[in-house]
Write an enzyme that holds these catalytic residues in place. Structure first.
Site, PDB file in Angstrom:
ATOM      1  N   LYS A 122      37.377  -6.003   0.927  1.00 46.56           N
ATOM      2  CA  LYS A 122      38.163  -4.977   0.256  1.00 46.56           C
ATOM      3  C   LYS A 122      39.282  -5.621  -0.577  1.00 46.56           C
ATOM      4  O   LYS A 122      39.704  -6.752  -0.286  1.00 46.56           O
ATOM      5  CB  LYS A 122      38.805  -4.043   1.289  1.00 46.56           C
ATOM      6  N   ARG A 159      28.595   3.643   9.129  1.00 43.75           N
ATOM      7  CA  ARG A 159      27.291   4.242   9.402  1.00 43.75           C
ATOM      8  C   ARG A 159      26.412   3.314  10.229  1.00 43.75           C
ATOM      9  O   ARG A 159      25.517   3.763  10.943  1.00 43.75           O
ATOM     10  CB  ARG A 159      26.614   4.617   8.086  1.00 43.75           C
TER      11      ARG A 159
END
Length: 497
Positions: A280, A354
């Site tokens: 990130k 996920r």
């Protein structure tokens, strides 16, 4: 803090401060009229002079003498449009903002007879009592565990809430609100704890502590060996770049009939999300400690159940891992086999939520659930779509989705449903595995839910994307405690059924 209900006349109840509600126009609540009469028309005089206007959430503190109260706090409740559930909560928040750092040691809040319009969910005194209790705990929250100098203790230590009747039903509603507020505050504590403290093992220890404090909660912790044996290779892959090992945390509350199928809550517990190899940007990365907001909300809901002990069975499962980049970390292009047997091509290691949830969603089939709700700070796309007001909701069952939407409305913790159509599923196609873990730029929140839906075909399931609602940024940075109110309302609506 001492919270209690008071059914005596406000004029015969002593307190350092009396709080009354004032609309911009129209009929006053009976308690405000009673106070005005006792004060010789003081509120009427101030309103005519324009010193108090009744504008929603406007507060005016007035010193008194020779009265049962040393001060009067008038809070505006606006016009009919403002006096819906959100407006009433805004007024409550303003009241606590004016009181919590003030000189009053005891407070009598006489606003439960305020007319709430436009929303039947908070029109009854019981609903207002629950919302008042929750707001009291919520607004008095303070997180100073890591401050070297502790804040000065507040003077406020007693809050009385005026009611027409302080019977069993009223106390239960008020206490549920207080418990919900405390559940929110536990969620906030967990979220605000720094990631060098809050890692998967520490989070598991908090579950063990919750079980130790409440006999009605049973906890089981699965380590890497146990998860490996179960085939949870997707969850394990996310944590393999960290020195902090993953954990699967299972908490069970069995308050319903033994044969009743449980409601299952599944929380994403990424205690810090660097993005892994798909690193990130540095700006704002400190807020990635909040990537365990789903698991924190599950903890909060379980604490509310433990305190109130409704007749319902609930199982909570938390997939906890830390997503870090090192020589052992998962790479873009890696393929893993999930617990379900489906293979996943990991195209982006920053789509890790996920990957931990899919194995947890496969695991919960063992409980034969009546419904499964997962909570996750899953996609930035949800913030783009809904901002920070509403939680994103996707589901494979209309009834479950509608129940959650209604619970959010009643609890002033709103959600908004997005489509989960088969047309989106092809965006997850992979040339090399059964599916990819991302679907491109389009419909990011929907494709994330499509991914999860591949693992939830055998039960009723809903997904709550709380990326925009789990925490605040900027000057008010901190965990919000959401969506604990939504979860509690949903679960309580099924208690005893």
């Amino acid at each position: 803090m001492n919270f209690s209900l008071n059914s005596n006349a406000i004029t015969s109840t002593k307190a350092d401060c009396l709080v009354v509600a004032l609309p911009e126009k129209g009929d006053w609540p009976a308690s405000t009229t009673e106070a005005d009469s006792a004060l010789g028309g003081l509120i009427s005089t101030l309103q005519k002079a324009g010193d108090v206007t009744g504008k929603n959430a406007e507060t005016t503190l007035i010193p008194l003498s020779d009265q049962p109260w040393n001060r009067l706090l008038v809070v505006g409740t606006g016009n009919d449009t403002d006096r819906n559930s959100a407006g009433f909560r805004k007024a409550l928040t303003a009241v606590m903002g004016a009181l919590k750092e003030g000189p009053s040691k005891s407070v009598l809040i006489a606003i439960t007879d305020t007319k709430v319009t436009g929303d039947d969910s908070v029109s009854s005194e019981l609903a207002k009592l629950s919302l008042i209790g929750r707001t009291l705990e919520d607004q008095l929250y303070l997180f100073s565990d890591f401050k070297s100098e502790k804040p000065t203790a507040r003077k406020l230590n007693k809050v009385l809430v005026s009611v027409s009747d302080a019977g069993k039903t009223e106390k239960e509603a008020f206490n549920l609100g207080l418990a919900t507020g405390r559940g929110m505050n536990l969620t906030r504590d967990l979220g605000n704890t720094p990631p060098n403290v809050c890692h998967p093992i520490w989070l598991a220890e908090q579950a063990t502590k919750l079980a130790a404090d409440h006999e009605c909660i049973k906890t089981e912790i699965l380590d890497e060996k146990q998860m490996k044996k179960l085939g949870m290779n997707s969850l394990l892959a996310v944590g393999q770049g960290s020195t902090q090992p993953p954990r699967l945390i299972v908490m069970e509350y069995r308050g319903g009939k033994a044969e009743a199928k449980p409601h299952v809550l599944v929380g994403k517990g990424i205690t810090f999300d660097s993005g892994g190899i798909s690193l990130k940007p540095g700006a704002g990365m400190d807020e990635m400690k909040y990537d365990m907001g789903g698991s924190a909300a599950v903890f909060g809901a379980m604490q509310v159940l433990a305190e109130t002990q409704p007749k319902i069975n609930v199982v909570a499962v938390i997939a906890a891992a830390e997503n870090m980049p090192d020589g052992h970390a998962t790479r873009p292009g890696d393929i893993v086999t999930t617990m379900s047997g489906q293979t996943v091509e990991i195209l982006n290691t920053d789509a890790e939520g996920r990957l931990v949830l899919c194995d947890a969603l496969t695991y919960v089939k063992k409980f034969d659930p009546t419904a499964v709700i997962d909570l996750a700070t899953l996609t930035g796309a949800c913030i783009v779509a809904l901002g920070h007001e509403a939680t994103g909701l996707l589901a494979n069952n209309d009834q479950l989705a509608n129940e959650l939407l209604a619970a959010g409305d009643r609890a002033s913790d709103k959600a908004w449903r997005l489509p989960l159509w088969d047309e989106y599923q092809s965006l997850l196609d992979s040339n090399f595995a059964d599916l990819a873990n991302i679907g491109g730029r389009s419909a990011g929140t929907i494709t994330a839910a499509c991914f999860l839906s591949r693992f939830t075909k055998e039960y009723n399931w809903a997904h709550l994307d709380i990326a925009g609602t789990a925490w605040h940024s900027g000057q008010a940075k901190g965990s919000s405690g959401r969506p604990v109110p939504l979860l509690v309302d949903y679960l309580m609506s099924h208690a005893g059924k």
